[in-house]
Design a protein around this motif. Sequence first.
Motif, PDB file in Angstrom:
ATOM      1  N   MET A   1       0.848  -1.200   0.000  1.00 43.25           N
ATOM      2  CA  MET A   1       0.000   0.000   0.000  1.00 43.25           C
ATOM      3  C   MET A   1       0.880   1.245   0.000  1.00 43.25           C
ATOM      4  O   MET A   1       1.863   1.312   0.733  1.00 43.25           O
ATOM      5  N   TYR A  29      -4.066  11.481  -3.789  1.00 48.66           N
ATOM      6  CA  TYR A  29      -3.589  10.103  -3.619  1.00 48.66           C
ATOM      7  C   TYR A  29      -4.728   9.245  -3.079  1.00 48.66           C
ATOM      8  O   TYR A  29      -4.694   8.783  -1.926  1.00 48.66           O
ATOM      9  N   PRO A  30      -5.765   9.013  -3.867  1.00 42.20           N
ATOM     10  CA  PRO A  30      -6.970   8.350  -3.345  1.00 42.20           C
ATOM     11  C   PRO A  30      -6.747   6.907  -2.902  1.00 42.20           C
ATOM     12  O   PRO A  30      -7.523   6.392  -2.091  1.00 42.20           O
ATOM     13  N   ARG A  31      -5.707   6.242  -3.402  1.00 41.04           N
ATOM     14  CA  ARG A  31      -5.474   4.845  -3.028  1.00 41.04           C
ATOM     15  C   ARG A  31      -4.421   4.702  -1.919  1.00 41.04           C
ATOM     16  O   ARG A  31      -4.115   3.589  -1.497  1.00 41.04           O
ATOM     17  N   GLU A  33      -2.733   5.330   1.915  1.00 36.57           N
ATOM     18  CA  GLU A  33      -3.108   5.529   3.308  1.00 36.57           C
ATOM     19  C   GLU A  33      -2.565   6.884   3.737  1.00 36.57           C
ATOM     20  O   GLU A  33      -1.368   7.150   3.623  1.00 36.57           O
TER      21      GLU A  33
END
Length: 312
Positions: A1, A29-31, A33
């Motif tokens: 991730m 950075y929608p994906r 954490e």
Amino acid sequence: MTSVLMLRALGLGDFLTGVPAYRALRRAYPRAETVLAAPEALRPLAALTGAIDRLLPAGELRPIPWDWPPPDVAVDLHGNGPASHRLIDATGAAVRMMYASAAAPDVDGPWWDEEEHEVARWCRLVGRWGIPADPGDLRLRVPAEEPPVRRAAVVHPGAAYPARRWPPDRFAAVARALAGEGRPVVITGTAGERDLAAAVAEAAGLPAASVLAGTTGLTGLAALVADAAVVVSNDTGVSHLATAYGVPSVTLFGPVSPALWGPPEGGPHVALWHGTGGRPGNAHGTETDPRLLQITVEEVLAALTSLREPAA
């Protein structure tokens, strides 16, 4: 991730002025954490931004306890010099968003502007990397917790340093006037400010139950402010909560101009200040700033009246 680390290990007001930047990074950075390095006490409010996946407990200018592979992005939302830059560098992040300044002239980032509003400052930083941020994107979600008092007039006489504290007897006069209008009045503050809050309540003729200092926690305070009729405070975190919930407010400024830390224009907020520009005074001073002392009870009451009356 993938991960985005944001350093903002400061107080409540500082945290809230960073909200537009947090949200901009979340959108960019929608994906990933999104991790905020900040004091543990802010954890409940971090969840209300909708932009922070995890709070990593961290102290001001203390090493970031990052024990994972380097983050993809690390953002210095603390300051403009080596002390905070070193903390970001230590994470080994591939992309490091930081301000350049006279103290750190070799940093690959925009140049720090001392006269920039705190909200705009962090929006400009992420903008340097092509990430648009809206300085007006300050609202928080309302906590699920019920407010301890409904539709209260919130009076907050404390602040972290004496330089930013308007005299207690003047707060008491304002609280007395608000109570005279028949609305519930509460006096808020930290646990360390409970004696101050109690003194203001007693001088205002309010019952002991009106003193909420040290009893609400941040979530309860947020719920209280979100539901409040009005907030009167010094230049401190509670004033930023009023902004975050669009609650009418009067904020009293002394050593620091509202042009640097005040509420956005166009909202139901009045910022009172008797400064004339130039460099800020000492916000950490041990004596009440002279500009703050120039604000009268009558001015505050007039500001409250203006918030209740429709604009001409």
